[in-house]
Motif scaffolding. Structure first.
Motif, mmCIF file in Angstrom:
data_model
loop_
_atom_site.group_PDB
_atom_site.id
_atom_site.type_symbol
_atom_site.label_atom_id
_atom_site.label_comp_id
_atom_site.label_asym_id
_atom_site.label_seq_id
_atom_site.Cartn_x
_atom_site.Cartn_y
_atom_site.Cartn_z
ATOM 1 N N GLY A 204 -23.687 -32.574 16.619
ATOM 2 C CA GLY A 204 -24.663 -33.357 15.857
ATOM 3 C C GLY A 204 -25.690 -34.030 16.742
ATOM 4 O O GLY A 204 -26.184 -33.443 17.715
ATOM 5 N N THR A 205 -25.989 -35.289 16.433
ATOM 6 C CA THR A 205 -27.083 -35.997 17.108
ATOM 7 C C THR A 205 -26.801 -36.224 18.593
ATOM 8 O O THR A 205 -25.795 -36.816 18.959
ATOM 9 C CB THR A 205 -27.345 -37.350 16.434
ATOM 10 N N ILE A 206 -27.730 -35.744 19.417
ATOM 11 C CA ILE A 206 -27.686 -36.010 20.845
ATOM 12 C C ILE A 206 -28.473 -37.278 21.142
ATOM 13 O O ILE A 206 -27.997 -38.193 21.816
ATOM 14 C CB ILE A 206 -28.272 -34.834 21.654
ATOM 15 N N THR A 207 -29.696 -37.346 20.598
ATOM 16 C CA THR A 207 -30.523 -38.542 20.764
ATOM 17 C C THR A 207 -31.516 -38.627 19.621
ATOM 18 O O THR A 207 -31.698 -37.664 18.853
ATOM 19 C CB THR A 207 -31.273 -38.530 22.120
ATOM 20 N N ALA A 208 -32.162 -39.769 19.493
ATOM 21 C CA ALA A 208 -33.204 -39.978 18.488
ATOM 22 C C ALA A 208 -34.145 -41.050 19.020
ATOM 23 O O ALA A 208 -33.712 -41.963 19.736
ATOM 24 C CB ALA A 208 -32.596 -40.407 17.151
ATOM 25 N N TYR A 209 -35.422 -40.945 18.672
ATOM 26 C CA TYR A 209 -36.399 -41.892 19.211
ATOM 27 C C TYR A 209 -37.682 -41.878 18.378
ATOM 28 O O TYR A 209 -37.948 -40.916 17.637
ATOM 29 C CB TYR A 209 -36.729 -41.541 20.667
ATOM 30 N N CYS A 210 -38.448 -42.944 18.503
ATOM 31 C CA CYS A 210 -39.776 -43.005 17.892
ATOM 32 C C CYS A 210 -40.755 -42.319 18.840
ATOM 33 O O CYS A 210 -40.825 -42.683 20.025
ATOM 34 C CB CYS A 210 -40.200 -44.452 17.649
ATOM 35 N N GLU A 211 -41.475 -41.355 18.350
ATOM 36 C CA GLU A 211 -42.363 -40.579 19.205
ATOM 37 C C GLU A 211 -43.515 -41.442 19.729
ATOM 38 O O GLU A 211 -44.085 -42.265 19.006
ATOM 39 C CB GLU A 211 -42.918 -39.380 18.445
ATOM 40 N N GLY A 212 -43.820 -41.247 21.001
ATOM 41 C CA GLY A 212 -44.960 -41.924 21.600
ATOM 42 C C GLY A 212 -44.653 -43.259 22.242
ATOM 43 O O GLY A 212 -45.511 -43.845 22.896
ATOM 44 N N VAL A 213 -43.434 -43.764 22.057
ATOM 45 C CA VAL A 213 -43.049 -45.050 22.647
ATOM 46 C C VAL A 213 -41.635 -44.928 23.213
ATOM 47 O O VAL A 213 -40.855 -44.076 22.785
ATOM 48 C CB VAL A 213 -43.095 -46.211 21.626
ATOM 49 N N THR A 214 -41.322 -45.780 24.180
ATOM 50 C CA THR A 214 -39.975 -45.763 24.755
ATOM 51 C C THR A 214 -38.966 -46.376 23.798
ATOM 52 O O THR A 214 -37.854 -45.871 23.628
ATOM 53 C CB THR A 214 -39.954 -46.528 26.092
ATOM 54 N N LYS A 215 -39.360 -47.484 23.173
ATOM 55 C CA LYS A 215 -38.479 -48.171 22.226
ATOM 56 C C LYS A 215 -39.166 -48.293 20.877
ATOM 57 O O LYS A 215 -40.355 -48.585 20.796
ATOM 58 C CB LYS A 215 -38.107 -49.567 22.752
ATOM 59 N N CYS A 216 -38.405 -48.070 19.828
ATOM 60 C CA CYS A 216 -38.949 -48.212 18.478
ATOM 61 C C CYS A 216 -39.312 -49.671 18.207
ATOM 62 O O CYS A 216 -38.601 -50.578 18.659
ATOM 63 C CB CYS A 216 -37.920 -47.769 17.442
ATOM 64 N N PRO A 217 -40.403 -49.915 17.474
ATOM 65 C CA PRO A 217 -40.719 -51.293 17.068
ATOM 66 C C PRO A 217 -39.563 -51.889 16.269
ATOM 67 O O PRO A 217 -38.914 -51.168 15.495
ATOM 68 C CB PRO A 217 -41.963 -51.128 16.192
ATOM 69 N N ALA A 218 -39.326 -53.171 16.441
ATOM 70 C CA ALA A 218 -38.198 -53.810 15.770
ATOM 71 C C ALA A 218 -38.266 -53.673 14.252
ATOM 72 O O ALA A 218 -37.234 -53.506 13.583
ATOM 73 C CB ALA A 218 -38.138 -55.289 16.156
ATOM 74 N N TRP A 219 -39.473 -53.693 13.687
ATOM 75 C CA TRP A 219 -39.591 -53.665 12.218
ATOM 76 C C TRP A 219 -39.108 -52.351 11.607
ATOM 77 O O TRP A 219 -38.722 -52.312 10.440
ATOM 78 C CB TRP A 219 -41.019 -53.966 11.779
ATOM 79 N N VAL A 220 -39.092 -51.277 12.381
ATOM 80 C CA VAL A 220 -38.620 -50.000 11.857
ATOM 81 C C VAL A 220 -37.163 -50.097 11.422
ATOM 82 O O VAL A 220 -36.737 -49.486 10.441
ATOM 83 C CB VAL A 220 -38.793 -48.895 12.917
ATOM 84 N N ASN A 221 -36.390 -50.919 12.130
ATOM 85 C CA ASN A 221 -34.973 -51.054 11.812
ATOM 86 C C ASN A 221 -34.713 -51.864 10.543
ATOM 87 O O ASN A 221 -33.571 -51.941 10.090
ATOM 88 C CB ASN A 221 -34.246 -51.692 12.993
ATOM 89 N N GLN A 222 -35.767 -52.442 9.961
ATOM 90 C CA GLN A 222 -35.608 -53.145 8.697
ATOM 91 C C GLN A 222 -35.614 -52.161 7.518
ATOM 92 O O GLN A 222 -35.286 -52.528 6.392
ATOM 93 C CB GLN A 222 -36.732 -54.174 8.512
ATOM 94 N N ILE A 223 -35.998 -50.920 7.773
ATOM 95 C CA ILE A 223 -35.980 -49.910 6.730
ATOM 96 C C ILE A 223 -34.588 -49.297 6.707
ATOM 97 O O ILE A 223 -34.186 -48.624 7.652
ATOM 98 C CB ILE A 223 -37.052 -48.827 7.006
ATOM 99 N N THR A 224 -33.864 -49.545 5.646
ATOM 100 C CA THR A 224 -32.459 -49.125 5.599
ATOM 101 C C THR A 224 -32.217 -48.130 4.466
ATOM 102 O O THR A 224 -33.100 -47.873 3.659
ATOM 103 C CB THR A 224 -31.544 -50.342 5.429
#
Length: 224
Positions: A204-224
């Motif tokens: 299954g999942t090896i990795t996941a990331y927001c494209e174009g940035v090293t770390k996803c913006p914190a607000w993205v994690n509010q979408i559940t």
């Protein structure tokens, strides 16, 4: 006597007419105030993660390559009605395993794409799975992974190496705010043989990331 009664009736009718006029004027004024308030309130766009298939179906075109970044603090609404602000301060701390007793192969959630490919996201460790990408890329929410269910053609499909893409989309106009890439292994072992799933199913999942940035913006994690 009759003349007095007639005068009273006339006054009564006049009073009713005046009362009705005042009521109508009040309602009209209230309606105008509400309309003015609604006009002054900016529309809050609704956003959702879409698969490439869903995006093409909804907007009649393939997703644009470019991300339309947020310009300053913005407010979005999820499809469940939750309001999210992009001005959410510092990044959230990734969830951890305080006791360190969770095995890497434990599946936290799983999805199956339209072709029948099973994609679990396992707890992982420093190298693969949730523990890897949550720490490295600040992605905690499982919301992007749900687009796998609606994907018939992954963005990368090379043997056991399959990559999916989730598009955080403004549903009013199709503009894309964030692209999340999910890199997966559709085999019961990694290519280097270091990890073999005890259940015999896909890693299954090896990795996941927001494209174009090293770390996803914190607000993205509010979408559940």
């Amino acid at each position: 006597m009759r003349q007095g009664i007639w005068k009273l009736a006339t006054v009564f009718r006049a009073t009713l007419a005046l009362s009705a006029a005042v009521t109508a004027m009040t309602v009209s004024l209230q309606t105008a105030v509400v309309s003015a308030a609604e006009a002054a309130t900016p529309t809050v766009p609704t956003v959702a993660f879409l698969s490439l298939d869903d995006y093409a179906s909804m907007f009649g075109r393939e997703a644009a390559a470019e991300i339309q970044p947020t310009t300053g603090p913005e407010v979005f609404r999820t499809t469940s009605g939750k309001l999210i602000s992009t001005d959410s301060g510092k990044a959230l701390a990734p969830q951890r395993d305080p006791g360190g007793s969770t095995p890497w192969y434990q599946a936290l959630w799983a999805d199956t794409d339209k072709r029948g490919t099973y994609v679990p996201t396992r707890f992982g460790d420093a190298n693969i799975g949730y523990s890897h990408y949550a720490s490295r890329h600040n992605l905690i929410t499982s919301a992007p992974f749900r687009v796998i269910r609606n994907t018939s053609k992954p963005i990368v499909d090379q043997g056991a190496h399959i990559e999916y893409q989730a598009l955080l989309t403004d549903l009013s106009n199709g503009s894309i705010k964030i692209k999340v890439r999910m890199v997966t292994q559709a085999a019961n072992r990694t290519d280097d043989g270091r990890y073999v799933s005890p259940d015999g199913r896909n890693i299954g999942t090896i990795t996941a990331y927001c494209e174009g940035v090293t770390k996803c913006p914190a607000w993205v994690n509010q979408i559940t």
